[in-house]
Design a protein around this motif. Structure first.
Motif, PDB file in Angstrom:
ATOM      1  N   ARG A   9      10.761  -7.831 -10.454  1.00 31.35           N
ATOM      2  CA  ARG A   9      10.813  -6.476  -9.878  1.00 31.35           C
ATOM      3  C   ARG A   9      10.804  -6.537  -8.362  1.00 31.35           C
ATOM      4  O   ARG A   9      10.303  -7.483  -7.763  1.00 31.35           O
ATOM      5  N   ASP A  24       9.889  -3.607  -5.260  1.00 36.71           N
ATOM      6  CA  ASP A  24       9.640  -2.241  -4.790  1.00 36.71           C
ATOM      7  C   ASP A  24      10.082  -2.156  -3.333  1.00 36.71           C
ATOM      8  O   ASP A  24       9.607  -2.922  -2.491  1.00 36.71           O
ATOM      9  N   ALA A  50      11.976   1.798  -6.877  1.00 34.29           N
ATOM     10  CA  ALA A  50      11.529   0.683  -7.704  1.00 34.29           C
ATOM     11  C   ALA A  50      12.753   0.063  -8.366  1.00 34.29           C
ATOM     12  O   ALA A  50      13.480   0.749  -9.082  1.00 34.29           O
TER      13      ALA A  50
END
Ligand SMILES: [Fe+2]
Length: 185
Positions: free
Chosen positions: A89, A91, A113
Motif C-alpha cells: 500500500r 498513502d 490511499a
C-alpha cells in the motif's frame, strides 16, 4: 507474464505517441492489473530501495520499494508521474503552497490511499508525501515524464514544512534507515 523490457518499450511507445501521462497510465494499469506477474518479473522485494529500470530525457521508470511504515517528506517532481502498486500500500498526502508570504510554505490539500492494482496519475505541479502504512515492504512502479534524476526539485521539511532544494542523499538515507529497522525486527 510481466516482461521488464516489454514494459519499458511500451512506456516509451506510449510517450512517443502522446507526450503526457495518459497513455503511460494505461500501460502501468495493465501491468499492475496482474500484480503476481509483476512480482515474478521484477522479483519479490527484499529491502527498501529505488531500482532504476529506465532513464532518458523523456522518461524515467523506477521500481520503488518502500520500507515498512516508511514516510518520505513532501516533495515535488516538476514533471508528470504515474504510480502503480503491485504489492502492499501507499498513502499519499497532497500539499499545496499557501498563498501569500513568500509562497514557500505548504498545507495539506488532500489524500489518496493507493492499493494493489491502482495506477494513479500525478500532475506536473503535484507536491506529495508518501507513507507505507503497513508492516511489510510495498512495491510500486513509478513512471516520470522526464529525467527524474537531473531535474532540480524541492522538498519540504517534515517538521517545519519549510521548502528547500531536494536532497537525494537524504532520501536515500530514509531507505537505509528503514532497512536497518527491517534487519532489527
Ligand atoms: Fe514523489
Amino acid at each position: 507474464m510481466f516482461d521488464r523490457d516489454r514494459f519499458i518499450a511500451d512506456c516509451r511507445a506510449a510517450v512517443a505517441s502522446e507526450p503526457c501521462h495518459k497513455a503511460v497510465r494505461e500501460v502501468v494499469a495493465r501491468a499492475v492489473g496482474a500484480p503476481a506477474a509483476v512480482l515474478t518479473g521484477l522479483g519479490a522485494p527484499t529491502r527498501g530501495e529505488i531500482q532504476k529500470l529506465y532513464q532518458s530525457d523523456e522518461l524515467t521508470i523506477l521500481n520503488v520499494i518502500w520500507g515498512p511504515y516508511m514516510t518520505i517528506f513532501p516533495h515535488n517532481h516538476r514533471m508528470w508521474a504515474v504510480i502503480g502498486i503491485y504489492t502492499g500500500r501507499e498513502d499519499n498526502i497532497f500539499w499545496r503552497r499557501i498563498p501569500g508570504g513568500d509562497g514557500s510554505k505548504v498545507e495539506a490539500a488532500g489524500a489518496k490511499a493507493l492499493s494493489v492494482k491502482d495506477a494513479e496519475p500525478l500532475g506536473k505541479d503535484i507536491i506529495h508525501s508518501v507513507t507505507n502504512p503497513i508492516p511489510r515492504l510495498t512495491g510500486a512502479i513509478h513512471v516520470y515524464g522526464g529525467d527524474f534524476f537531473s531535474t532540480a526539485r524541492s522538498e519540504w521539511d517534515s517538521e517545519t514544512l519549510a521548502e528547500r532544494p531536494y536532497d537525494v542523499q537524504m532520501a536515500m538515507r530514509l531507505f537505509e534507515e528503514s532497512n536497518a529497522r527491517l534487519v532489527r525486527s
